[in-house]
Design an enzyme around this catalytic site. Structure first.
Site, PDB file in Angstrom:
ATOM      1  N   GLU A  10     -20.746 -41.572  -0.942  1.00 20.46           N
ATOM      2  CA  GLU A  10     -21.737 -41.775  -1.990  1.00 20.46           C
ATOM      3  C   GLU A  10     -21.092 -42.261  -3.282  1.00 20.46           C
ATOM      4  O   GLU A  10     -21.720 -42.936  -4.085  1.00 20.46           O
ATOM      5  CB  GLU A  10     -22.484 -40.452  -2.196  1.00 20.46           C
ATOM      6  CG  GLU A  10     -23.649 -40.507  -3.157  1.00 20.46           C
ATOM      7  CD  GLU A  10     -23.266 -40.096  -4.565  1.00 20.46           C
ATOM      8  OE1 GLU A  10     -24.004 -40.444  -5.502  1.00 20.46           O
ATOM      9  OE2 GLU A  10     -22.224 -39.445  -4.716  1.00 20.46           O
ATOM     10  N   HIS A 306     -25.398 -38.300  -0.173  1.00 15.86           N
ATOM     11  CA  HIS A 306     -24.833 -37.291  -1.078  1.00 15.86           C
ATOM     12  C   HIS A 306     -24.309 -36.113  -0.279  1.00 15.86           C
ATOM     13  O   HIS A 306     -23.191 -35.630  -0.488  1.00 15.86           O
ATOM     14  CB  HIS A 306     -25.952 -36.827  -2.018  1.00 15.86           C
ATOM     15  CG  HIS A 306     -25.555 -36.786  -3.463  1.00 15.86           C
ATOM     16  ND1 HIS A 306     -25.514 -35.625  -4.177  1.00 15.86           N
ATOM     17  CD2 HIS A 306     -25.208 -37.765  -4.325  1.00 15.86           C
ATOM     18  CE1 HIS A 306     -25.155 -35.879  -5.433  1.00 15.86           C
ATOM     19  NE2 HIS A 306     -24.965 -37.178  -5.547  1.00 15.86           N
TER      20      HIS A 306
END
Length: 337
Positions: A10, A306
């Site tokens: 991410e 994430h």
């Protein structure tokens, strides 16, 4: 020393926060290169610097490359010292993200702590205080420690000026299973407004009532003092037997109130249609405490990039395997081994 490539996965600030927290807990030094390389403004921002500074203070750590814009950070931990701490992020940098960095080390310390954080409490790039208080901390408290958080003053982007106070009574983290959220107990919607035209909140709540079918009692407006603004956030809450989910929409220049509300409504509808215990943001927050507990499981919606990045960082410090597996219902199960 553990070397982490900050551009992988991410590629955001979560890598820095989790790495510093894990470094303090494990005693392993870490070096992060190409910090936030995938962001429009790479390198450390003010809130990341404050988060690392806070980690240095509570953990008697040494750090190199700690300044705004830095793309390389080296962090050598010392011994975590519980106590009373006060950290000011400045402007609207997130108080919640600073708390995320120091909470786990202080939860595992040998005495209570009190942390006061000043800065942003409600901004677009971090979970709002309400989410931390009602969604995240109740799960932490089920795992053994006791954490109480209070919102003293709201702080919106870009001004900030908010204040939260957190009392931490440490205890070993024990594994728990959060597989079912139980029956829906109640829903509520609130448009918070400070220093902006009242009709913005009226239009947001009108959309919520129309799209979700929530009553006047379930969805309303709270106007804050002008000096706590300007700012606007729409909070939609669904309380279940075993947990709570909050989704939010942030007012911003050039975005209509209807668009803010419609996006939040869509996210709430998506969660209500699922049977998962945790939404995507709560899943992100739970990975670190569950890993440190050494076991447990929870159900969630489709894992975000994430979350996958967080699992990679955790695996560099801990001899634990975190894995998502999709269930026939469409939910995903996170297990710690």
């Amino acid at each position: 020393m553990i070397i982490i490539e900050g551009s992988e996965g991410e590629g955001g600030g979560q890598v820095v926060r989790n790495a510093c927290a894990l470094s303090l807990v494990t005693g392993k030094a870490v070096r992060i290169e190409n910090v936030r390389a995938k962001r429009s403004k790479p390198g450390l921002m003010r809130q990341h610097v404050t988060a690392v500074e806070a980690a240095c203070v509570i953990g008697n750590a040494e750090c190199q490359g700690l300044h705004v814009g830095s793309s390389v950070l080296s962090f050598t931990p010392g011994r975590v010292a519980p106590g009373e701490y006060h950290f000011a992020v400045g402007t609207a940098g997130s108080t919640g993200l600073v708390l995320q960095t120091v909470l786990m080390p202080l939860l595992l310390a040998d005495a209570p702590s009190r942390v006061v954080l000043e800065g942003g409490t409600h901004n677009m790039l971090a979970p709002p205080f309400d989410f931390i208080e009602k969604c995240f901390l109740p799960v932490i408290n089920r795992m053994g420690p006791t954490v109480e958080a209070r919102l003293v003053r709201h702080g919106f982007y870009p001004r900030g000026g908010g204040r939260i106070e957190v009392d931490i009574s440490p205890a070993p983290l024990r594994p728990i299973d959060c597989l079912e959220r139980g029956a829906l107990i109640g829903v509520s919607g609130q448009a918070l407004l400070a220093g902006l035209p009242f009709e913005i909140a009226e239009r947001e709540i009108k959309m919520v009532r129309r799209e979700l079918g929530w009553s006047d009692r379930e969805a309303g407006i709270r106007e804050l003092p002008d000096d706590q603004g300007p700012g606007n956030i729409l909070l939609l809450e669904a309380q279940f037997e075993h947990g709570t989910e909050i989704v939010s929409g942030f007012g911003q220049l050039g975005v209509t109130a209807e668009r803010v509300a419609k996006k939040a409504v869509g996210r709430m509808l998506g969660f209500l249609e699922s049977k998962a215990f945790a939404g995507p943001y709560l899943a992100d927050q739970l990975l670190l405490p569950f890993a440190l507990a050494g076991g447990g499981s929870f159900t969630t919606v489709k894992p975000s990039q994430h979350s996958l990045t967080a699992i990679d960082v955790i695996g560099r410090f801990l001899d634990r395997r975190l894995a998502f597996s999709q269930r026939p219902s469409g939910m995903h199960l996170l297990t710690v081994q």
